[in-house]
Write an enzyme that holds these catalytic residues in place. Structure first.
Site, PDB file in Angstrom:
ATOM      1  N   LYS A 196      65.289   9.933  29.233  1.00 45.53           N
ATOM      2  CA  LYS A 196      66.183   9.497  28.430  1.00 45.53           C
ATOM      3  C   LYS A 196      67.671  10.101  28.338  1.00 45.53           C
ATOM      4  O   LYS A 196      67.572  11.267  29.239  1.00 45.53           O
ATOM      5  CB  LYS A 196      65.485   9.471  26.853  1.00 45.53           C
ATOM      6  CG  LYS A 196      65.119  10.922  26.463  1.00 45.53           C
ATOM      7  CD  LYS A 196      64.622  11.065  25.037  1.00 45.53           C
ATOM      8  CE  LYS A 196      63.230  10.662  24.919  1.00 45.53           C
ATOM      9  NZ  LYS A 196      62.992   9.285  24.218  1.00 45.53           N
ATOM     10  N   ARG A 197      68.667   9.522  27.734  1.00 49.47           N
ATOM     11  CA  ARG A 197      69.851  10.416  27.957  1.00 49.47           C
ATOM     12  C   ARG A 197      69.657  11.783  27.170  1.00 49.47           C
ATOM     13  O   ARG A 197      68.510  12.152  26.450  1.00 49.47           O
ATOM     14  CB  ARG A 197      70.871   9.934  26.681  1.00 49.47           C
ATOM     15  CG  ARG A 197      71.427   8.287  27.252  1.00 49.47           C
ATOM     16  CD  ARG A 197      72.279   8.892  28.583  1.00 49.47           C
ATOM     17  NE  ARG A 197      73.464   9.280  28.112  1.00 49.47           N
ATOM     18  CZ  ARG A 197      74.840   9.043  28.584  1.00 49.47           C
ATOM     19  NH1 ARG A 197      74.683   7.818  29.317  1.00 49.47           N
ATOM     20  NH2 ARG A 197      75.729   9.638  28.273  1.00 49.47           N
ATOM     21  N   LYS A 228      67.700  14.810  20.583  1.00 53.17           N
ATOM     22  CA  LYS A 228      66.438  14.180  21.439  1.00 53.17           C
ATOM     23  C   LYS A 228      65.397  15.302  21.945  1.00 53.17           C
ATOM     24  O   LYS A 228      64.252  15.277  21.952  1.00 53.17           O
ATOM     25  CB  LYS A 228      66.847  13.361  22.690  1.00 53.17           C
ATOM     26  CG  LYS A 228      67.549  12.008  22.381  1.00 53.17           C
ATOM     27  CD  LYS A 228      67.851  11.196  23.591  1.00 53.17           C
ATOM     28  CE  LYS A 228      68.585   9.853  23.358  1.00 53.17           C
ATOM     29  NZ  LYS A 228      67.915   8.926  22.908  1.00 53.17           N
ATOM     30  N   THR A 240      63.148   2.997  22.402  1.00 55.85           N
ATOM     31  CA  THR A 240      62.403   1.842  22.957  1.00 55.85           C
ATOM     32  C   THR A 240      61.693   2.179  24.195  1.00 55.85           C
ATOM     33  O   THR A 240      60.636   1.911  24.687  1.00 55.85           O
ATOM     34  CB  THR A 240      63.539   0.584  23.415  1.00 55.85           C
ATOM     35  OG1 THR A 240      64.445   1.195  24.266  1.00 55.85           O
ATOM     36  CG2 THR A 240      63.926  -0.054  22.293  1.00 55.85           C
TER      37      THR A 240
END
Ligand code: IMP
Length: 842
Positions: A555-556, A561, A663
């Site tokens: 992911k980024r 995160k 997602t």
């Protein structure tokens, strides 16, 4: 003699496809067997697919006119499409036939498809969501159109050099885009600058004219978007900026000529490059220009289409629904007002009523740094008429607020579309709420949070306006295409209706108890892991252990995160091996991938840290067969398609309350990985679906995070009390992972220990490592692990974007699902019959 209606460009059997591929090589691309390159081979297959797509595209679009369908317009600054060949062939249902055709030509489909560039016109979740929605709208028969910008350069190409991220331009158009068609006549002027001047019209009404503008043209490029096996082909229309000035060659001296050409190049800069920031607002004029460029061209196109068949503007909301993907296209609100009032002569009230019924806005984050706030002077200069309209909207809105809540000065200030003060700015989210029909969040927790926090005042005013639309992913790309082995195994058992009705997967739930099915499921995962191992071996020269836990975080790179949590845990595992080299150790392979915004220093330093830890681990003979760690460069949709089917463990570690949905979490679960994650975003709903026993939840809840922040959080308490955490942090601080530059990672340590650890990495560390121990314990019992993996696949049907799109259709767009009549489907040419004959032959 070949007739137009039955020539080989329509036939769907392998033999005809082969002829069409050969025909395109020779007649479209002008290549012989001596000059054909790999790119030509790919292009000839793409052109063959396009023949079938364009035929269906025309039929679909004409049918929408025939039935005067209500259209849905999905406006987005990002469409992260990835490669399209597989998707086009799968949805046209000719993948096997094309493989056969290529085989006969001595070509391998898997090699051919590798030549396509990813269309990376997006940063992450928001852009990929738009791409999944396009696939679902076409498949569900929603007359949907994607509208975006055709950036010359999409998201940068990431290289890792000496552990650091380097950004290179994304050259996706270097050989041209094989999928889109330019529409030279679909060209709209988009105005900027100038001023708004009042005048009185022939009825004595005060009106405004936007004059002395500078104009740029928006040129349309269309990419077909096929539904799955339903012959529907929707459209993705992307705008490219082109100069509006004709160059007058004769009157120019040499110098003027060069300047004129250069100026036209400057105008074209609007669509040059995608801003590479995810969930961060960058208030540059060029970005505002891009947003208005998209909105203006798109609305001109939407209104042209409406006007072709309607003459009553009050019908617009019955025939058009507009969805703004985040606040980026929210200038659609003042723009629609402007067009209706200034060009179509409607009054304010009617225009406002139409606008508010037509436009909807999706909120994607509660992070304050992401909220768009455009400085008033910037907007006044670039879009003076729009600013004037926004002020008027605001004046009327604040009157309503006072009428409802009385003279609460603070409330009025909080709710104003224009934040006042030293630097007044237009609040794009507020504009979106005030000027739209519905505002939606993207997962249940997120929707509840926006109602309670950032949009609390507005929720009190408009309780019915806020609704939840939990995100989803398309099962075509994220299971059928990326994981053919698992798809076939599932279809063998339950048929293939799951492809368009993902809840059908529930039927495999009970097969978790079948030893034979578990064996097959295990084999699939094993083979997928071997494919990934071969790829990594070829690309990085590192060999991985197929029986290790494939623990993946892709992911980024963003502090919220918390890739850092996974990195700290990995370093801790390394320390355990070193402390006790002969002890039993559950083998594990930790894989990371993701891009950091070029200006995000902390995220880039975290990439370097991960690489330094990986280097230490991979070069130590004690870890052999036990622990590997790798950061894969240049995360893209295509790389995700390789990694996700091979994952055992899905890392979803965001600080609770900060990830709106996610997602990636859905993609992993659908492909049989177990999740280790916080109670955040859609993880919560995934847990609800798969069951508490089939997911590893750790860490603080969003409320506990809030409470800790309120009551005072001291990360040092955790540092002092958890010895293994302390050891890792000391190592990072003392240069253990980067001996040549021992102080390199001090900003990370300072951030955690001295600056309050805003994302609460240390607070969640212990709970995370405990759950990781549970992961290891369970993985040793393969039968149990595989049962849970099967439950995950079987129970995540809810997260199909088909479900999401049908919810939008019913609750926001109020539009119908359409299927094409027989005379507009492929059956009209007997193609299906032809295909069957060919299959029998094969
Ligand atoms: P647009 O909707 O005007 O962008 O046109 C898209 C496609 O729809 C055209 O290429 C035609 O195939 C079809 N189309 C356009 N106008 C009409 C019409 O008036 N009746 C039926 N089909 C139309």
């Amino acid at each position: 003699m070949i007739k137009l209606n039955d020539d080989i460009t329509k036939a769907m059997d392998a033999e005809s496809l082969k002829l069409d591929i050969q025909r395109h090589l020779r007649f479209t691309l002008a290549k012989s067997k001596y000059s054909t390159t790999k790119w030509d081979k790919f292009r000839s297959v793409a052109l063959t697919a396009l023949d079938r797509l364009h035929d269906r595209w025309i039929d679909t679009q004409e049918h929408y006119y025939d039935v005067d369908a209500k259209r849905v317009y999905y406006i987005s600054m990002e469409f992260l499409m990835g490669r399209l060949l597989d998707n086009m062939l799968v949805n046209l249902d000719i993948l096997d036939e094309v493989k056969e055709a290529l085989d006969e030509l001595g070509l391998d489909y898997d090699e051919v498809k590798e030549n396509e560039f990813d269309a990376g016109l997006g940063n992450g979740g928001l852009g990929r969501l738009a791409a999944c929605f396009l696939d679902s709208m076409a498949t569900m028969g929603i007359p949907g159109y994607g509208y975006g910008i055709r950036y010359d350069y999409g998201i940068f190409h990431q290289q890792i050099r000496n552990g650091y991220q380097i950004e290179k331009p994304d050259m996706w158009l270097q050989f041209g885009n094989p999928w889109d068609v330019v529409r030279p006549k679909v060209l709209y002027p988009v105005d900027f600058y100038g001023e708004s001047v009042p005048y009185t019209d022939s009825d004595g009404q005060l009106r405004f004219k936007w004059v002395n503008t500078q104009s740029v043209n928006a040129l349309a490029f269309d990419t077909p978007v096929p539904g799955y096996k339903n012959d529907i082909v929707n459209n993705l229309r992307l705008w490219k900026a082109s100069s509006s000035k004709a160059i007058d060659f004769q009157s120019f001296s040499q110098g003027e000529y060069i300047d004129a050409v250069r100026d036209s190049q400057l105008q074209e800069n609007i669509s040059r490059v995608l801003y590479p920031n995810d969930k961060v607002f960058v208030g540059q004029e060029l970005r505002l220009k891009q947003e208005y460029f998209l909105v203006s061209a798109t609305l001109q196109d939407i209104l042209r289409r409406f006007k072709k068949v309607h003459n009553d503007w009050r019908k617009l909301p019955d025939k058009v629904a507009i969805q703004c993907n985040d606040t980026h296209p929210n200038l659609a609100i003042p723009e629609l007002m402007r067009v209706l009032m200034d060009y179509e002569g409607l009054d304010w009230e009617t225009s406002w009523d139409i606008t508010r019924k037509t436009i909807n806005y999706t909120n994607h984050t509660v992070l304050p740094e992401a909220l768009e706030t455009w400085p008033v002077p910037l907007m006044r200069n670039l879009l003076p008429r729009h600013l004037q309209i926004i002020y008027e909207i605001n004046k009327r809105f604040l009157n309503d607020v006072r009428d409802t809540f009385g003279h609460d000065v603070n409330k009025v200030r909080r709710m104003s579309i224009i934040s006042e003060g030293e630097k007044p700015a237009v609040q794009m989210a507020t504009l979106g709420i005030v000027g739209s029909n519905k505002v939606n969040g993207v997962a249940r927790l997120h929707t509840e949070l926006i109602k309670k926090t950032i949009f609390k005042d507005f929720y009190e005013l408009y309780p019915d306006k806020f609704i939840n639309m939990t995100n989803g992913i398309t099962p075509r790309r994220w299971l059928k295409q990326c994981n053919p082995r698992l798809s076939e195994l599932i279809s063998e058992q339950i048929g293939d209706s799951w492809i368009t009705d993902l809840n059908q997967l529930k039927k495999i739930d009970k097969l978790a108890d079948s030893k034979a099915f578990r064996k097959k499921f295990t084999d699939v995962k094993h083979q997928n892991k071997k494919d990934l191992i071969a790829f990594i071996e070829a690309e990085y020269g590192i060999s991985l252990e197929p029986d290790s836990i494939f623990d993946i975080q892709i992911k980024r790179i963003h502090e919220y995160k918390r890739q850092l949590l996974v990195a700290l845990h990995t370093a801790m595992l390394y320390n355990r091996i070193k402390a006790n080299p002969d002890a039993e150790f559950q083998p594990r392979t930790v894989l990371f991938s993701g891009k950091a915004a070029p200006g995000y220093t902390m995220a880039k330093l975290q990439i370097k840290l991960i690489n330094s830890i990986a280097e230490k681990i991979n070069n130590d003979p004690d870890t052999k067969g036990k622990l590997s760690c790798l950061f894969l460069e240049n995360y893209t949709v295509s790389l995700a398609e390789r990694l996700i089917p091979a994952a055992d463990l899905s890392e979803q570690t965001s600080t609770a309350g900060m990830e709106a949905s996610g997602t990636g979490n859905m993609k992993f679960a659908l492909n049989g990985a177990l999740t280790i994650g916080t109670l955040d975003g859609a993880n919560i709903e995934i847990r609800e679906e798969v069951g508490e026993d089939n997911i590893f939840i750790f860490g603080l809840t969003d409320e506990e995070v809030e409470q800790k922040r309120r009551e005072g959080y001291n990360p040092r308490d955790y540092y002092d009390s958890i010895p293994e955490l302390q050891q890792v942090l000391n190592q990072i601080r003392d240069g253990f992972f980067e001996p040549d530059e021992p102080e390199l990672f001090h900003p990370i340590i300072r951030n955690l220990l001295d600056e309050g650890d805003y994302f609460m990495v240390l607070a969640d560390f212990e709970s995370y490592t405990k759950q990781q121990q549970e992961v290891e314990k369970l993985y040793k019992d393969q039968a149990k692990w595989i049962k849970k993996a099967i439950h995950n696949v079987a129970r995540v049907g809810k997260f199909s974007s088909d479900r999401t799109i049908l919810e939008y259709s019913k609750q926001i767009w109020d539009c119908e699902q359409i299927s094409l009549p027989k005379d507009r489907t492929s059956q009209k040419n007997g193609n299906n019959k032809k295909r069957k004959v060919s299959k029998q032959k094969a």
